[in-house]
Design an enzyme around this catalytic site. Sequence first.
Site, mmCIF file in Angstrom:
data_model
loop_
_atom_site.group_PDB
_atom_site.id
_atom_site.type_symbol
_atom_site.label_atom_id
_atom_site.label_comp_id
_atom_site.label_asym_id
_atom_site.label_seq_id
_atom_site.Cartn_x
_atom_site.Cartn_y
_atom_site.Cartn_z
ATOM 1 N N GLN A 41 3.950 -10.275 12.883
ATOM 2 C CA GLN A 41 4.189 -9.037 13.623
ATOM 3 C C GLN A 41 2.901 -8.345 14.067
ATOM 4 O O GLN A 41 2.945 -7.232 14.589
ATOM 5 C CB GLN A 41 5.094 -8.095 12.818
ATOM 6 N N VAL A 82 9.172 10.775 5.565
ATOM 7 C CA VAL A 82 8.532 11.610 4.535
ATOM 8 C C VAL A 82 7.173 12.019 5.076
ATOM 9 O O VAL A 82 6.435 11.193 5.622
ATOM 10 C CB VAL A 82 8.384 10.839 3.205
ATOM 11 N N GLY A 90 6.516 7.825 1.097
ATOM 12 C CA GLY A 90 7.606 7.358 1.964
ATOM 13 C C GLY A 90 8.264 6.112 1.377
ATOM 14 O O GLY A 90 9.493 6.032 1.264
ATOM 15 N N HIS A 91 7.437 5.140 0.971
ATOM 16 C CA HIS A 91 7.989 3.934 0.338
ATOM 17 C C HIS A 91 8.767 4.305 -0.934
ATOM 18 O O HIS A 91 9.835 3.776 -1.196
ATOM 19 C CB HIS A 91 6.858 2.984 -0.088
ATOM 20 N N SER A 119 2.035 7.187 6.239
ATOM 21 C CA SER A 119 1.838 5.836 6.759
ATOM 22 C C SER A 119 0.676 5.206 6.005
ATOM 23 O O SER A 119 -0.311 5.888 5.698
ATOM 24 C CB SER A 119 1.494 5.907 8.254
ATOM 25 N N ARG A 122 -1.371 3.373 7.270
ATOM 26 C CA ARG A 122 -2.508 3.398 8.207
ATOM 27 C C ARG A 122 -3.244 4.739 8.206
ATOM 28 O O ARG A 122 -4.340 4.819 8.766
ATOM 29 C CB ARG A 122 -2.046 3.054 9.625
ATOM 30 N N TYR A 149 0.845 -1.183 0.000
ATOM 31 C CA TYR A 149 0.000 0.000 0.000
ATOM 32 C C TYR A 149 0.894 1.253 0.000
ATOM 33 O O TYR A 149 0.901 2.057 0.924
ATOM 34 C CB TYR A 149 -1.007 0.011 1.154
ATOM 35 N N PHE A 150 1.648 1.348 -1.084
ATOM 36 C CA PHE A 150 2.738 2.317 -1.173
ATOM 37 C C PHE A 150 2.265 3.765 -1.081
ATOM 38 O O PHE A 150 1.206 4.137 -1.572
ATOM 39 C CB PHE A 150 3.504 2.127 -2.483
ATOM 40 N N HIS A 151 3.125 4.565 -0.461
ATOM 41 C CA HIS A 151 2.938 6.016 -0.421
ATOM 42 C C HIS A 151 4.301 6.649 -0.698
ATOM 43 O O HIS A 151 5.300 5.917 -0.922
ATOM 44 C CB HIS A 151 2.349 6.456 0.930
HETATM 45 O O1 PAF Z 1 8.064 -1.528 8.142
HETATM 46 C C1 PAF Z 1 7.402 -2.439 7.609
HETATM 47 O O2 PAF Z 1 6.674 -2.236 6.645
HETATM 48 C C2 PAF Z 1 7.517 -3.857 8.158
HETATM 49 O O3 PAF Z 1 7.617 -3.857 9.538
HETATM 50 C C3 PAF Z 1 8.659 -4.674 7.521
HETATM 51 C C4 PAF Z 1 10.012 -4.076 7.818
HETATM 52 C C5 PAF Z 1 8.456 -4.741 6.014
HETATM 53 C C6 PAF Z 1 8.654 -6.094 8.070
HETATM 54 O O4 PAF Z 1 7.451 -6.738 7.810
#
Ligand code: PAF
Length: 287
Positions: free
Chosen positions: A61, A176, A36-37, A185, A187, A32-34
């Site tokens: 996680q 960013v 920052g990515h 984010s 989220r 779900y790129f923004h």
């Molecule tokens: O920062 C994230 O998006 C995640 O925690 C990561 C580093 C890809 C690990 O799943």
Amino acid sequence: MEIVNNPAQMRQMAQEWRAAGQKIALVPTMGYFHAGHLSLMRYGREAAHQLVVSLFVNPAQFGPHEDLDRYPRDLERDSSMAREVGVDVLYTPLAEAMYPQGYQTYVTVEGLSRGLCGASRPGHFRGVATVVLKLLNQVQPHLAVFGEKDYQQLQVIRRLVKDLDVPVEIVGRPIVREEDGLAMSSRNTYLSPEERAAALCLFRAIKAARELVLSGAKSRESVLEAVKGMISATPHTNIDYVALVDPETLEEVAMIQDEARLALAVWVGKTRLIDNTLLSESRLCCV
Ligand code: PAF
């Protein structure tokens, strides 16, 4: 751009690149790129011959009551964004391939994982450390690029590769922000318009803290009081933590001596947002 979802195929490609003397960069993501990515990807694009972006919403996680099921996903949109940045491989392993039946091995980075987000998300950094180590083994990058928004995560990963002798350079890149200062984010998409407005209090509090420190305030109490006061006065918010920590050990500091990291996690409605900044006695750091 190739989309690869098989770990064995990914590793094979990485071995061939390495044999041909090519440098590999990995940007691990949950999609779900923004912007920052994209900035992490652009860094990787410049730094290496082959750029791999992993996209895996890592179940290990997320806690039992967290947002694993509703975490935003859109592979088509992400693929076209990654293609535009010049990503070579979008690596999208399936959960069954990452954690097949009988899976039993997890990695824990002890001290650094305990406080801050680790305190309210037990097991989170164990899941992060495990998946990152697996991704590093599968993609075999020379460098891996992470955002500083997840500052504790970055420190955990630095420690992980140091302690386990993983031959990779970990690169941390600046946060960013949206034009008004909200840290990017995935989220943020959960926020209603009222919550989106309220979410700005994180950045406002960070700015206030930086000004306070530049004007001579040094004690933890004075900084935390100002930050907590600003956030508590904002509707829809509930503070998870506000902490002033040593930038490397993440242990709480009583005074700012030279530099400290201000880290915060705040519930805005049902969305938990994090942010952080370097506080420096002597210079106006960028946030
Ligand atoms: O920062 C994230 O998006 C995640 O925690 C990561 C580093 C890809 C690990 O799943």
